[in-house]
Write a protein that holds these residues in place. Structure first.
Motif, PDB file in Angstrom:
ATOM      1  N   LEU A   1      15.150   1.584  -2.180  1.00  0.00           N
ATOM      2  CA  LEU A   1      13.714   1.836  -2.203  1.00  0.00           C
ATOM      3  C   LEU A   1      12.925   1.060  -1.160  1.00  0.00           C
ATOM      4  O   LEU A   1      11.731   1.295  -0.998  1.00  0.00           O
ATOM      5  CB  LEU A   1      13.154   1.512  -3.593  1.00  0.00           C
ATOM      6  N   GLY A   2      13.548   0.119  -0.515  1.00  0.00           N
ATOM      7  CA  GLY A   2      12.836  -0.690   0.465  1.00  0.00           C
ATOM      8  C   GLY A   2      11.923  -1.692  -0.214  1.00  0.00           C
ATOM      9  O   GLY A   2      12.188  -2.185  -1.311  1.00  0.00           O
ATOM     10  N   ILE A   3      10.821  -1.970   0.416  1.00  0.00           N
ATOM     11  CA  ILE A   3       9.902  -3.001  -0.074  1.00  0.00           C
ATOM     12  C   ILE A   3       9.228  -2.583  -1.387  1.00  0.00           C
ATOM     13  O   ILE A   3       8.886  -3.431  -2.207  1.00  0.00           O
ATOM     14  CB  ILE A   3       8.858  -3.358   1.008  1.00  0.00           C
ATOM     15  N   VAL A   4       9.085  -1.287  -1.620  1.00  0.00           N
ATOM     16  CA  VAL A   4       8.450  -0.817  -2.859  1.00  0.00           C
ATOM     17  C   VAL A   4       9.279  -1.227  -4.075  1.00  0.00           C
ATOM     18  O   VAL A   4       8.735  -1.688  -5.079  1.00  0.00           O
ATOM     19  CB  VAL A   4       8.258   0.716  -2.823  1.00  0.00           C
ATOM     20  N   GLY A   5      10.593  -1.110  -3.979  1.00  0.00           N
ATOM     21  CA  GLY A   5      11.455  -1.512  -5.081  1.00  0.00           C
ATOM     22  C   GLY A   5      11.357  -2.995  -5.382  1.00  0.00           C
ATOM     23  O   GLY A   5      11.324  -3.406  -6.543  1.00  0.00           O
ATOM     24  N   VAL A   6      11.294  -3.796  -4.339  1.00  0.00           N
ATOM     25  CA  VAL A   6      11.169  -5.246  -4.521  1.00  0.00           C
ATOM     26  C   VAL A   6       9.826  -5.586  -5.163  1.00  0.00           C
ATOM     27  O   VAL A   6       9.745  -6.441  -6.052  1.00  0.00           O
ATOM     28  CB  VAL A   6      11.351  -5.971  -3.171  1.00  0.00           C
TER      29      VAL A   6
END
Length: 60
Positions: A23-28
């Motif tokens: 998800l990239g930064i959104v998942g984090v």
């Protein structure tokens, strides 16, 4: 007790790595919201963020 803390740390690291890979930064950021919700005892925020995380992970 120490073994549980180590397993928790490894699990958090693995989940963070998987979320970032898919998800990239959104998942984090969603994982961060879950942590903030649990620490602040705002379970509505934590549950909502967890549901968004699961929905994003199943679509990715």
């Amino acid at each position: 007790m120490l073994v549980l803390q180590i397993l928790r740390g490894v699990g958090e690291l693995a989940l963070g790595q998987q979320a970032q890979a898919q998800l990239g930064i959104v998942g984090v950021l969603v994982l961060l919201l879950i942590g903030i919700g649990l620490r602040a005892q705002r379970y509505g925020l934590a549950i909502g963020a967890a549901l968004v995380f699961v929905a994003l992970m199943t679509q990715a």
